[in-house]
Scaffold this motif. Structure first.
Motif, PDB file in Angstrom:
ATOM      1  N   LEU A 233      52.043  -6.701  19.760  1.00  0.00           N
ATOM      2  CA  LEU A 233      52.113  -7.187  21.135  1.00  0.00           C
ATOM      3  C   LEU A 233      52.504  -6.022  22.047  1.00  0.00           C
ATOM      4  O   LEU A 233      51.970  -5.867  23.149  1.00  0.00           O
ATOM      5  CB  LEU A 233      53.136  -8.318  21.255  1.00  0.00           C
ATOM      6  CG  LEU A 233      53.332  -8.892  22.667  1.00  0.00           C
ATOM      7  CD1 LEU A 233      52.129  -9.741  23.054  1.00  0.00           C
ATOM      8  CD2 LEU A 233      54.621  -9.702  22.753  1.00  0.00           C
ATOM      9  N   ILE A 234      53.448  -5.235  21.596  1.00  0.00           N
ATOM     10  CA  ILE A 234      53.875  -4.015  22.272  1.00  0.00           C
ATOM     11  C   ILE A 234      53.723  -2.884  21.260  1.00  0.00           C
ATOM     12  O   ILE A 234      54.028  -3.062  20.073  1.00  0.00           O
ATOM     13  CB  ILE A 234      55.327  -4.142  22.764  1.00  0.00           C
ATOM     14  CG1 ILE A 234      55.414  -5.279  23.793  1.00  0.00           C
ATOM     15  CG2 ILE A 234      55.819  -2.829  23.371  1.00  0.00           C
ATOM     16  CD1 ILE A 234      56.825  -5.680  24.151  1.00  0.00           C
ATOM     17  N   ASN A 235      53.247  -1.744  21.710  1.00  0.00           N
ATOM     18  CA  ASN A 235      52.867  -0.684  20.776  1.00  0.00           C
ATOM     19  C   ASN A 235      53.884   0.438  20.631  1.00  0.00           C
ATOM     20  O   ASN A 235      54.079   0.962  19.538  1.00  0.00           O
ATOM     21  CB  ASN A 235      51.515  -0.096  21.201  1.00  0.00           C
ATOM     22  CG  ASN A 235      50.420  -1.144  21.209  1.00  0.00           C
ATOM     23  OD1 ASN A 235      50.196  -1.823  20.220  1.00  0.00           O
ATOM     24  ND2 ASN A 235      49.751  -1.296  22.346  1.00  0.00           N
ATOM     25  N   ARG A 236      54.509   0.821  21.731  1.00  0.00           N
ATOM     26  CA  ARG A 236      55.411   1.959  21.711  1.00  0.00           C
ATOM     27  C   ARG A 236      56.844   1.542  22.024  1.00  0.00           C
ATOM     28  O   ARG A 236      57.083   0.519  22.675  1.00  0.00           O
ATOM     29  CB  ARG A 236      54.989   3.006  22.746  1.00  0.00           C
ATOM     30  CG  ARG A 236      53.599   3.594  22.574  1.00  0.00           C
ATOM     31  CD  ARG A 236      53.429   4.722  23.572  1.00  0.00           C
ATOM     32  NE  ARG A 236      52.102   5.329  23.529  1.00  0.00           N
ATOM     33  CZ  ARG A 236      51.145   5.109  24.420  1.00  0.00           C
ATOM     34  NH1 ARG A 236      51.363   4.276  25.434  1.00  0.00           N
ATOM     35  NH2 ARG A 236      49.978   5.723  24.314  1.00  0.00           N
ATOM     36  N   ILE A 237      57.789   2.383  21.602  1.00  0.00           N
ATOM     37  CA  ILE A 237      59.146   2.272  22.113  1.00  0.00           C
ATOM     38  C   ILE A 237      59.071   2.625  23.595  1.00  0.00           C
ATOM     39  O   ILE A 237      58.461   3.624  23.968  1.00  0.00           O
ATOM     40  CB  ILE A 237      60.084   3.254  21.395  1.00  0.00           C
ATOM     41  CG1 ILE A 237      60.003   3.092  19.872  1.00  0.00           C
ATOM     42  CG2 ILE A 237      61.519   3.097  21.884  1.00  0.00           C
ATOM     43  CD1 ILE A 237      60.559   4.277  19.100  1.00  0.00           C
ATOM     44  N   THR A 238      59.659   1.792  24.447  1.00  0.00           N
ATOM     45  CA  THR A 238      59.585   2.033  25.888  1.00  0.00           C
ATOM     46  C   THR A 238      60.988   2.000  26.478  1.00  0.00           C
ATOM     47  O   THR A 238      61.777   1.094  26.191  1.00  0.00           O
ATOM     48  CB  THR A 238      58.706   0.975  26.581  1.00  0.00           C
ATOM     49  OG1 THR A 238      57.406   0.999  25.972  1.00  0.00           O
ATOM     50  CG2 THR A 238      58.550   1.275  28.062  1.00  0.00           C
ATOM     51  N   LEU A 239      61.285   3.014  27.290  1.00  0.00           N
ATOM     52  CA  LEU A 239      62.623   3.185  27.863  1.00  0.00           C
ATOM     53  C   LEU A 239      62.527   3.292  29.376  1.00  0.00           C
ATOM     54  O   LEU A 239      61.720   4.047  29.911  1.00  0.00           O
ATOM     55  CB  LEU A 239      63.251   4.463  27.291  1.00  0.00           C
ATOM     56  CG  LEU A 239      64.555   4.965  27.893  1.00  0.00           C
ATOM     57  CD1 LEU A 239      65.690   3.985  27.638  1.00  0.00           C
ATOM     58  CD2 LEU A 239      64.906   6.345  27.312  1.00  0.00           C
ATOM     59  N   GLU A 240      63.362   2.503  30.053  1.00  0.00           N
ATOM     60  CA  GLU A 240      63.439   2.554  31.515  1.00  0.00           C
ATOM     61  C   GLU A 240      64.820   2.121  31.945  1.00  0.00           C
ATOM     62  O   GLU A 240      65.325   1.076  31.519  1.00  0.00           O
ATOM     63  CB  GLU A 240      62.385   1.643  32.141  1.00  0.00           C
ATOM     64  CG  GLU A 240      62.352   1.688  33.668  1.00  0.00           C
ATOM     65  CD  GLU A 240      61.268   0.802  34.267  1.00  0.00           C
ATOM     66  OE1 GLU A 240      61.163   0.763  35.513  1.00  0.00           O
ATOM     67  OE2 GLU A 240      60.531   0.147  33.503  1.00  0.00           O
ATOM     68  N   GLN A 241      65.462   2.924  32.776  1.00  0.00           N
ATOM     69  CA  GLN A 241      66.800   2.622  33.297  1.00  0.00           C
ATOM     70  C   GLN A 241      67.775   2.232  32.175  1.00  0.00           C
ATOM     71  O   GLN A 241      68.485   1.227  32.259  1.00  0.00           O
ATOM     72  CB  GLN A 241      66.714   1.527  34.357  1.00  0.00           C
ATOM     73  CG  GLN A 241      65.935   1.966  35.598  1.00  0.00           C
ATOM     74  CD  GLN A 241      65.819   0.878  36.649  1.00  0.00           C
ATOM     75  OE1 GLN A 241      66.035  -0.303  36.357  1.00  0.00           O
ATOM     76  NE2 GLN A 241      65.484   1.261  37.860  1.00  0.00           N
ATOM     77  N   ASP A 242      67.780   3.045  31.142  1.00  0.00           N
ATOM     78  CA  ASP A 242      68.705   2.895  30.009  1.00  0.00           C
ATOM     79  C   ASP A 242      68.497   1.635  29.183  1.00  0.00           C
ATOM     80  O   ASP A 242      69.333   1.309  28.335  1.00  0.00           O
ATOM     81  CB  ASP A 242      70.164   2.965  30.471  1.00  0.00           C
ATOM     82  CG  ASP A 242      70.593   4.367  30.835  1.00  0.00           C
ATOM     83  OD1 ASP A 242      70.243   5.294  30.091  1.00  0.00           O
ATOM     84  OD2 ASP A 242      71.255   4.538  31.888  1.00  0.00           O
ATOM     85  N   ARG A 243      67.422   0.912  29.401  1.00  0.00           N
ATOM     86  CA  ARG A 243      67.095  -0.260  28.578  1.00  0.00           C
ATOM     87  C   ARG A 243      65.810   0.035  27.818  1.00  0.00           C
ATOM     88  O   ARG A 243      64.827   0.494  28.397  1.00  0.00           O
ATOM     89  CB  ARG A 243      66.916  -1.516  29.424  1.00  0.00           C
ATOM     90  CG  ARG A 243      68.147  -1.920  30.228  1.00  0.00           C
ATOM     91  CD  ARG A 243      69.230  -2.499  29.318  1.00  0.00           C
ATOM     92  NE  ARG A 243      70.281  -3.141  30.078  1.00  0.00           N
ATOM     93  CZ  ARG A 243      71.368  -2.521  30.537  1.00  0.00           C
ATOM     94  NH1 ARG A 243      71.515  -1.236  30.339  1.00  0.00           N
ATOM     95  NH2 ARG A 243      72.298  -3.182  31.205  1.00  0.00           N
ATOM     96  N   TYR A 244      65.814  -0.227  26.520  1.00  0.00           N
ATOM     97  CA  TYR A 244      64.658   0.107  25.696  1.00  0.00           C
ATOM     98  C   TYR A 244      64.137  -1.125  24.965  1.00  0.00           C
ATOM     99  O   TYR A 244      64.869  -2.073  24.674  1.00  0.00           O
ATOM    100  CB  TYR A 244      65.005   1.196  24.684  1.00  0.00           C
ATOM    101  CG  TYR A 244      66.280   0.944  23.898  1.00  0.00           C
ATOM    102  CD1 TYR A 244      66.326   0.026  22.858  1.00  0.00           C
ATOM    103  CD2 TYR A 244      67.454   1.640  24.216  1.00  0.00           C
ATOM    104  CE1 TYR A 244      67.495  -0.197  22.149  1.00  0.00           C
ATOM    105  CE2 TYR A 244      68.622   1.430  23.513  1.00  0.00           C
ATOM    106  CZ  TYR A 244      68.643   0.504  22.478  1.00  0.00           C
ATOM    107  OH  TYR A 244      69.804   0.282  21.784  1.00  0.00           O
ATOM    108  N   ILE A 245      62.852  -1.074  24.676  1.00  0.00           N
ATOM    109  CA  ILE A 245      62.204  -2.113  23.880  1.00  0.00           C
ATOM    110  C   ILE A 245      61.600  -1.440  22.663  1.00  0.00           C
ATOM    111  O   ILE A 245      61.011  -0.359  22.765  1.00  0.00           O
ATOM    112  CB  ILE A 245      61.160  -2.881  24.710  1.00  0.00           C
ATOM    113  CG1 ILE A 245      60.802  -4.195  24.020  1.00  0.00           C
ATOM    114  CG2 ILE A 245      59.913  -2.052  25.003  1.00  0.00           C
ATOM    115  CD1 ILE A 245      60.237  -5.238  24.947  1.00  0.00           C
TER     116      ILE A 245
END
Length: 364
Positions: A233-245
C-alpha cells in the motif's frame, strides 16, 4: 568470576555480547526482564538516522559502518537462527524542502547517495500520498529491519554461541574497590567480574549514579501505532516533520512517533494515539480504511547531541559504557558493539574512539 558481564539485554547489549563472544571471550548478559523488550522492541527499525545531516560526523561515521555491514549481519542471523530480521532496502523519502541544499552538501561530503525528486516522481513512488510535495529528498539505499524479529534472532544467536543469559536479574549496585570494578549486586545475588559493560539504555545513568562521572542519558518516551494493511500500500519509509511511516513486508504499516520528556513513564495515551492517527491518515488517506492493530510506547536513551557513550569509565578500571543512542540504537548498534569490543579487548578500533568517550562529551 565472570570475564565480561554485560548489564542490559537490548540490541546494544546483545550485539556487544555477540562481538565479545566471537572473539572467544566468556560473556554473561543480565537483564532486569526479558531481553530486548524495552526500546529495542518498541522502535521503528530504520537503518539510518532521521535527517542524518543534522547529526555530528561522529554519528555519521558509526551509521555508515553499520549500514555497510547490516545486510550480512541480518542474513547471518537468519541463516544461523531461522529467524529473519527482515532487512529490507526500500529507501527513505524525506519531505523537508528547506533542508535539500544541506542534505545535498552532506551527501557529497560523506559519500552517501541522495536524490532530489519532483512531485511527479514522488507520486509515482507513493501513489497513495496526499498532495505530493513539489520536491523531496530520496535516500534510495536506506533499509529497515523489524525490531522484534531482530532481537529474537540476536537472543537465539548469542545463546547458541554460549553467552550466559540471565533474565529477571535486577542490578542494585555496581561495586568497585581502589579504582577497579569488582562486582554487581543483584536481586539474584552478587556477581563478580573482571569487566562490566553497562548497556542499559535509558537506565544507564541511574546504574552509574554512584560514581563521580555518569553519562547524561535520560529517558524520552515515544508512542507509536501500527495499521493492518495489505502489502505494498505504501512503498517507502517516509519522513516529514519528525513523523515517519514504515511499511513492513507483510503489509503492517507503522507510524510514529511522539517525543515526550515524561521520565520513566511510558504509558500510552488516547490523546497521542488520536494525534498519530490524524497525521498518518492526512498524509496517506488510504489508511482510513484500515484499523489500528496496536498502540505502544518505548523509552529512548536520550543523550545531549545524540552521540552515544562508548568507552571505559574515566575513573574506574574495567567499567565500560555503551549507551545513549537516542533514536538510533538500531542503526548505530553494530558499529557501537564492534567499537566497544575493540576497546575492551585492546584491538585496533574500527573508527577513532575518542568522540564517544564520557570525558570528551562532558567537555563539550
Amino acid at each position: 568470576m565472570h570475564d565480561y558481564l554485560i548489564i542490559g539485554g537490548g540490541i546494544i547489549g546483545m550485539l556487544t555480547a555477540r562481538e565479545l563472544r566471537l572473539s572467544g571471550a566468556g560473556v554473561t548478559l543480565i537483564d532486569r526482564q526479558q531481553t530486548g523488550r524495552e526500546s529495542s522492541w518498541a522502535g521503528g527499525g530504520i537503518v539510518s538516522p532521521l535527517y542524518p545531516w543534522r547529526y555530528t560526523a561522529s554519528v555519521t561515521t558509526l551509521a555508515q559502518w553499520s549500514q555497510e555491514n547490516y545486510q550480512v549481519l541480518a542474513e547471518t542471523l537468519a541463516s544461523d537462527t531461522g529467524i529473519d530480521p527482515e532487512w529490507t532496502q526500500n529507501g527513505l523519502l524525506i519531505v523537508s524542502q528547506d533542508e535539500e541544499k544541506q542534505a545535498a552538501e552532506w551527501a557529497e561530503h560523506t559519500g552517501n547517495r541522495i536524490e532530489i525528486i519532483d512531485s511527479e516522481q514522488v507520486h509515482y513512488g507513493e501513489p497513495e500520498m496526499h498532495r505530493p510535495p513539489e520536491s523531496a529528498i530520496l535516500m534510495p539505499n536506506v533499509a529497515q529491519v523489524r525490531n522484534p524479529r531482530l532481537v529474537k534472532a540476536l537472543r537465539q544467536d548469542i545463546e547458541q554461541r554460549g553467552v550466559d543469559i540471565r533474565e529477571g536479574t535486577q542490578v542494585m549496585e555496581i561495586q568497585s574497590r581502589k579504582g577497579y570494578v569488582t562486582s554487581v549486586v543483584t536481586n539474584q545475588g552478587t556477581l563478580q567480574a573482571d569487566s562490566i559493560i553497562v548497556c542499559a539504555g535509558a537506565w544507564s545513568r541511574e546504574l552509574l549514579s554512584g560514581f563521580a562521572s555518569a553519562p547524561d542519558v535520560k529517558p524520552v518516551c515515544g508512542q507509536m501505532i501500527i495499521f493492518k494493511t495489505p502489502p505494498n500500500l505504501i512503498n517507502r519509509i517516509t519522513l516529514e516533520q519528525d513523523r515517519y511511516i514504515i511499511p513492513r513486508r507483510d503489509g503492517y504499516t507503522l507510524f510514529g512517533s511522539s517525543l515526550e520528556h515524561t521520565g520513566f513513564n511510558k504509558q500510552i495515551t488516547e490523546e497521542v494515539k488520536r494525534e498519530l492517527y490524524t497525521i498518518a491518515t492526512s498524509r496517506f488517506p488510504a489508511l482510513e480504511q484500515f484499523s489500528i492493530a496496536h498502540h505502544w510506547a518505548g523509552l529512548r536513551p536520550g543523550s545531549p547531541r545524540g552521540i552515544p557513550y562508548i568507552g571505559q569509565h574515566p575513573e574506574v578500571e574495567g567499567l565500560y559504557i555503551n549507551a545513549g543512542h537516542y533514536r538510533n540504537g538500531v542503526v548505530l548498534g553494530p558499529a557501537s558493539a564492534r567499537l566497544m569490543a575493540d576497546t575492551v579487548l585492546g584491538r585496533t578500533p574500527i573508527i577513532v574512539p575518542e568522540p564517544y568517550s564520557l570525558t570528551a562529551q562532558r567537555t563539550k
